[in-house]
Scaffold this motif. Structure first.
Motif, PDB file in Angstrom:
ATOM      1  N   ASN B  40      10.909   0.294  -7.166  1.00  0.00           N
ATOM      2  CA  ASN B  40      12.268  -0.082  -6.278  1.00  0.00           C
ATOM      3  C   ASN B  40      11.324  -0.871  -5.081  1.00  0.00           C
ATOM      4  OD1 ASN B  40      14.740   0.036  -5.036  1.00  0.00           O
ATOM      5  ND2 ASN B  40      13.880   1.761  -3.883  1.00  0.00           N
ATOM      6  N   THR B  41      12.352  -1.862  -4.700  1.00  0.00           N
ATOM      7  CA  THR B  41      12.102  -2.489  -3.589  1.00  0.00           C
ATOM      8  C   THR B  41      13.396  -2.667  -2.768  1.00  0.00           C
ATOM      9  OG1 THR B  41      12.606  -4.809  -4.545  1.00  0.00           O
ATOM     10  CG2 THR B  41      10.285  -4.002  -4.281  1.00  0.00           C
ATOM     11  N   ALA B  42      14.150  -1.898  -2.948  1.00  0.00           N
ATOM     12  CA  ALA B  42      15.728  -1.880  -2.131  1.00  0.00           C
ATOM     13  C   ALA B  42      15.604  -1.222  -1.116  1.00  0.00           C
ATOM     14  CB  ALA B  42      16.700  -1.522  -3.107  1.00  0.00           C
ATOM     15  N   ASP B  43      14.442  -0.248  -0.903  1.00  0.00           N
ATOM     16  CA  ASP B  43      14.148   0.411   0.384  1.00  0.00           C
ATOM     17  C   ASP B  43      13.643  -0.454   1.315  1.00  0.00           C
ATOM     18  OD1 ASP B  43      15.177   2.548  -1.046  1.00  0.00           O
ATOM     19  OD2 ASP B  43      13.473   3.812  -0.548  1.00  0.00           O
ATOM     20  N   ASP B  44      13.230  -1.699   0.908  1.00  0.00           N
ATOM     21  CA  ASP B  44      12.359  -2.686   2.112  1.00  0.00           C
ATOM     22  C   ASP B  44      13.459  -2.993   3.277  1.00  0.00           C
ATOM     23  OD1 ASP B  44      10.902  -2.565  -0.328  1.00  0.00           O
ATOM     24  OD2 ASP B  44      10.559  -4.733  -0.411  1.00  0.00           O
ATOM     25  N   ILE B  45      12.678  -3.037   4.357  1.00  0.00           N
ATOM     26  CA  ILE B  45      13.220  -3.270   5.530  1.00  0.00           C
ATOM     27  C   ILE B  45      12.260  -4.199   6.521  1.00  0.00           C
ATOM     28  CG2 ILE B  45      12.277  -0.922   6.483  1.00  0.00           C
ATOM     29  CD1 ILE B  45      14.969  -0.829   7.977  1.00  0.00           C
ATOM     30  N   THR B  46      12.868  -5.172   7.301  1.00  0.00           N
ATOM     31  CA  THR B  46      12.165  -5.787   8.043  1.00  0.00           C
ATOM     32  C   THR B  46      12.331  -4.949   9.568  1.00  0.00           C
ATOM     33  OG1 THR B  46      12.599  -7.985   7.169  1.00  0.00           O
ATOM     34  CG2 THR B  46      11.849  -8.087   9.367  1.00  0.00           C
ATOM     35  N   LEU B  47      11.193  -4.779  10.130  1.00  0.00           N
ATOM     36  CA  LEU B  47      10.993  -3.858  11.435  1.00  0.00           C
ATOM     37  C   LEU B  47       9.956  -4.731  12.463  1.00  0.00           C
ATOM     38  CD1 LEU B  47      10.747  -0.428   9.898  1.00  0.00           C
ATOM     39  CD2 LEU B  47      12.649  -1.362  11.505  1.00  0.00           C
ATOM     40  N   HIS B  48      10.396  -5.133  13.507  1.00  0.00           N
ATOM     41  CA  HIS B  48       9.337  -6.005  14.323  1.00  0.00           C
ATOM     42  C   HIS B  48       8.959  -7.094  13.787  1.00  0.00           C
ATOM     43  CE1 HIS B  48      10.213  -2.256  16.596  1.00  0.00           C
ATOM     44  NE2 HIS B  48       9.392  -1.736  15.788  1.00  0.00           N
ATOM     45  N   GLY B  49       9.632  -7.721  12.719  1.00  0.00           N
ATOM     46  CA  GLY B  49       9.036  -9.021  12.228  1.00  0.00           C
ATOM     47  C   GLY B  49       8.128  -8.814  11.037  1.00  0.00           C
ATOM     48  N   LEU B  50       8.197  -7.524  10.608  1.00  0.00           N
ATOM     49  CA  LEU B  50       7.124  -7.039   9.567  1.00  0.00           C
ATOM     50  C   LEU B  50       7.828  -6.740   8.431  1.00  0.00           C
ATOM     51  CD1 LEU B  50       4.757  -5.036  11.966  1.00  0.00           C
ATOM     52  CD2 LEU B  50       4.085  -7.261  10.936  1.00  0.00           C
ATOM     53  N   ARG B  51       7.560  -7.367   7.163  1.00  0.00           N
ATOM     54  CA  ARG B  51       8.275  -6.824   5.964  1.00  0.00           C
ATOM     55  C   ARG B  51       7.724  -5.530   5.763  1.00  0.00           C
ATOM     56  NH1 ARG B  51      13.502  -6.869   4.514  1.00  0.00           N
ATOM     57  NH2 ARG B  51      13.737  -6.664   2.380  1.00  0.00           N
ATOM     58  N   VAL B  52       8.466  -4.518   5.540  1.00  0.00           N
ATOM     59  CA  VAL B  52       7.895  -3.207   4.986  1.00  0.00           C
ATOM     60  C   VAL B  52       8.550  -2.831   3.658  1.00  0.00           C
ATOM     61  CG1 VAL B  52       7.942  -0.566   5.674  1.00  0.00           C
ATOM     62  CG2 VAL B  52       7.890  -2.562   7.340  1.00  0.00           C
ATOM     63  N   SER B  53       7.475  -2.363   2.697  1.00  0.00           N
ATOM     64  CA  SER B  53       8.207  -2.063   1.410  1.00  0.00           C
ATOM     65  C   SER B  53       7.678  -0.599   1.145  1.00  0.00           C
ATOM     66  CB  SER B  53       7.391  -2.857   0.411  1.00  0.00           C
ATOM     67  OG  SER B  53       7.855  -4.192   0.244  1.00  0.00           O
ATOM     68  N   PRO B  54       8.460   0.346   1.418  1.00  0.00           N
ATOM     69  CA  PRO B  54       7.939   1.759   1.874  1.00  0.00           C
ATOM     70  C   PRO B  54       7.663   2.391   0.337  1.00  0.00           C
ATOM     71  CG  PRO B  54      10.075   1.515   2.946  1.00  0.00           C
ATOM     72  CD  PRO B  54       9.580   0.161   2.242  1.00  0.00           C
ATOM     73  N   ASP B  55       8.462   2.122  -0.869  1.00  0.00           N
ATOM     74  CA  ASP B  55       8.089   2.594  -2.006  1.00  0.00           C
ATOM     75  C   ASP B  55       6.897   2.074  -2.628  1.00  0.00           C
ATOM     76  OD1 ASP B  55      10.176   4.350  -1.933  1.00  0.00           O
ATOM     77  OD2 ASP B  55      11.437   3.532  -3.618  1.00  0.00           O
ATOM     78  N   LEU B  56       6.626   0.811  -2.331  1.00  0.00           N
ATOM     79  CA  LEU B  56       5.304  -0.028  -2.920  1.00  0.00           C
ATOM     80  C   LEU B  56       4.216   0.362  -2.341  1.00  0.00           C
ATOM     81  CD1 LEU B  56       6.391  -3.754  -3.507  1.00  0.00           C
ATOM     82  CD2 LEU B  56       5.581  -2.334  -5.196  1.00  0.00           C
ATOM     83  N   ASP B  57       4.464   0.708  -1.024  1.00  0.00           N
ATOM     84  CA  ASP B  57       3.180   1.161  -0.305  1.00  0.00           C
ATOM     85  C   ASP B  57       2.969   2.756  -0.619  1.00  0.00           C
ATOM     86  OD1 ASP B  57       2.956  -1.454   0.867  1.00  0.00           O
ATOM     87  OD2 ASP B  57       4.207  -0.844   2.727  1.00  0.00           O
ATOM     88  N   THR B  58       3.864   3.457  -0.622  1.00  0.00           N
ATOM     89  CA  THR B  58       3.506   4.876  -0.937  1.00  0.00           C
ATOM     90  C   THR B  58       2.951   4.906  -2.159  1.00  0.00           C
ATOM     91  OG1 THR B  58       5.376   5.554   0.309  1.00  0.00           O
ATOM     92  CG2 THR B  58       4.513   6.983  -1.243  1.00  0.00           C
ATOM     93  N   MET B  59       3.349   3.981  -3.486  1.00  0.00           N
ATOM     94  CA  MET B  59       2.607   4.288  -4.493  1.00  0.00           C
ATOM     95  C   MET B  59       1.536   3.743  -4.412  1.00  0.00           C
ATOM     96  SD  MET B  59       3.607   4.882  -7.891  1.00  0.00           S
ATOM     97  CE  MET B  59       5.334   4.646  -8.009  1.00  0.00           C
ATOM     98  N   MET B  60       1.233   2.586  -3.620  1.00  0.00           N
ATOM     99  CA  MET B  60      -0.240   2.048  -3.443  1.00  0.00           C
ATOM    100  C   MET B  60      -1.075   2.806  -2.835  1.00  0.00           C
ATOM    101  SD  MET B  60      -0.532  -2.038  -2.135  1.00  0.00           S
ATOM    102  CE  MET B  60      -0.319  -1.451  -0.255  1.00  0.00           C
ATOM    103  N   TYR B  61      -0.644   3.487  -1.771  1.00  0.00           N
ATOM    104  CA  TYR B  61      -1.726   4.195  -1.185  1.00  0.00           C
ATOM    105  C   TYR B  61      -2.105   5.514  -1.979  1.00  0.00           C
ATOM    106  CZ  TYR B  61      -0.121   1.644   2.796  1.00  0.00           C
ATOM    107  OH  TYR B  61       0.253   0.590   4.067  1.00  0.00           O
ATOM    108  N   ALA B  62      -0.958   6.089  -2.774  1.00  0.00           N
ATOM    109  CA  ALA B  62      -1.072   7.252  -3.604  1.00  0.00           C
ATOM    110  C   ALA B  62      -2.224   7.246  -4.530  1.00  0.00           C
ATOM    111  CB  ALA B  62       0.238   7.928  -3.945  1.00  0.00           C
TER     112      ALA B  62
END
Lengths: 350, 350
Positions: B40-62
């Protein structure tokens, strides 16, 4: 302004590390004055999508109490997680060390640029935190983009030359390659902001700090409108040599002066800026006490020059020689006192 | 594929925290399979000019061993200098905690987006570090921009309603406001990447993880091309309930299911995905052993459902119920075995 009066508005031209020490001295010399610091932005660079303004940031952190005092640049209590991660991702460049706290400043700046703000406005916004109500204002020399690039000798390049951003030369290559040329990319079309020109016009004293004449003071003076504005002022213009005894105190100006045809010598730099009486900028020039011979020579040649200890060990040391320089300008040309702009409108277009 | 054969290519549909635990179980169940995780990438958000992909990152880090295991998201050995600085600059928003190490990932992503790379390519580049040669690939559900926004009840708004990004609802407001509507901004025109469609077409087993049916699995299924591709496959599709005993194990799905008219109940979620025989997606559905009544009811209604312990305490626990689900799909519909795509070309456009 007279010798017995303190200037109430001062303009300082400066780069980063040496410049911030110098400004601390100006504050100590004239604690009641409003100080506008015109800061070099030609060292600016975009790294990892972030716009970095090394001289502005060094100045801001130093004057605002946030600097790493031991290094003289960067933030106190810095952490380095992001650089470690970028290395782990094998993302280049990693030769320019960006601390995490420092990166926050660049994130804010980059966001504000994207939102359409001018560097002058962005600097003011950042300085709200660092300088608060202090009567010190940091002004980027221009809102336009200017970057110093250097052309170095490179025997492996087909042409024997290679161009790179100044930071790459300075930080990555430790100023080791021979510099053939110094370029201000964007410099031809850059012009000083209204704030810079208004500050110069309203100043009762103008100080050229001991920053690098080639890559710090040079780009400020080359910015459209600055040199004519400085030549139009009636306020005394006092310069301070960053070259002491034939070598820079800080930085590596000795690597760059030859590329613009100037000897690595306090007297040569003074003549490079030039005496106002000879069409240059300076009413007075300060060299270190070890350069007394240069002082005599320049004074005889029409640039009033004083040899006095220039080491900026404490703000009070710096304040002393600044006051000496101002005294010299006034003694050398009593008209400086006559020309004082006390009754002159700040809107005066000169 | 037969009951005695292990699938060699598996597709998993998943969100972040629960999804990453689930994928660890899939790896344990089928260590020799190549696993494509559609995230899922629909949780993605742009914060401080940075594109954040919470689900992808959690998956990747985990999956890559870089996660903060205690929190279940974010980086291990994280530092928080940047958030502290943003607060000192009074820069909003500060309700979404971005650690320094995590920000490095977002800097790299944001740079690559600016350079024109597709999210699929960017994810692959980031995963080079985290997954190396492991036979697990993370695929953003789409290269298009989709963002989940929610409309909540707000008595103070003139209309009584207020729309906000899902992260603002979830993180800032702790899912407290009443949700009136869930919107996928950009969802109408988003389509699955070629990589996603090829992975689904080539899969010998498809698993729908126990992630949030509304804001994790929902946006994946709503992405153009995904649902038809899933309905075209011959591979068994096995789903796992994230609702156990009428409440979500992780997250706050109970706040969102009512907004799409689905009861907070493992059986209701199974019927929401639907039995393949009735035009839905599932060949088999897994509910927790506490939901045995729902299992009987759904099986009788044509959706083969097994009640079995679903807590993902260890990857081995998860592996056990995944194998049980696959067994159920094969027993329930022997044609699943017949339809196995072993001899089917991966280019098959179905």
């Amino acid at each position: 302004m007279t010798a017995s009066q303190s200037p109430t508005r001062i303009v300082v031209l400066a780069g980063g590390v040496g410049g911030s020490r110098f400004v601390r001295g100006v504050r100590a010399a004239y604690p009641d004055a409003r100080i506008d610091v015109i800061v070099n932005t030609a060292d600016d660079i975009t790294l990892h999508g972030l716009r970095v303004s090394p001289d502005l940031d060094t100045m801001m952190y130093a004057l605002g109490g946030g600097i790493d005092d031991a290094k003289g640049w960067g933030r106190a209590e810095e952490t380095w997680s992001i650089m470690a991660e970028l290395k782990a991702y094998a993302v280049e460049p990693t030769w320019f060390a960006l601390g995490d706290r420092d990166i926050a400043t660049h994130l804010v700046r980059t966001q504000l640029i994207a939102a359409g703000a001018r560097p002058t406005e962005i600097t003011a916004a950042l300085c709200t935190r660092w300088l608060g109500d202090e009567p010190v204002r940091l002004l980027p020399m221009t809102d336009d983009r200017v970057e110093t690039h250097v052309v170095v000798a490179d025997p492996e390049a087909p042409s024997g030359r290679r161009a790179m951003h100044f930071q790459e030369f300075w930080v990555r290559h430790h100023a080791e390659p021979e510099v053939l040329e110094v370029l201000q990319v964007g410099g031809e079309s850059a012009s000083a902001s209204d704030e810079v020109l208004a500050a110069i016009g309203a100043a009762e004293l103008i100080l050229i700090g001991p920053s690098n004449p080639v890559v710090s003071i040079g780009p400020i003076l080359a910015t459209g409108g600055v040199r004519p504005a400085l030549r139009a002022v009636t306020a005394p213009v006092v310069g301070v040599s960053g070259i002491l005894g034939g070598a820079p105190v800080l930085g590596m100006a000795d690597k760059l002066l030859p590329a613009i045809g100037v000897e690595v010598d306090a007297g040569a730099v003074g003549l490079h800026y030039g005496a106002r009486s000879a069409g240059g900028l300076l009413d007075a020039w300060l060299v270190d006490s070890g350069d007394a011979a240069a002082a005599e020579r320049l004074t005889a040649a029409g640039l009033p020059t004083l040899a006095t200890p220039l080491l900026m060990t404490t703000p009070e040391d710096t304040a002393r020689f600044i006051r000496e320089g101002v005294g010299l300008a006034e003694r050398a040309d009593p008209a400086v006192v006559e020309r004082a702009p006390a009754s002159r409108s700040h809107q005066d277009p000169r």
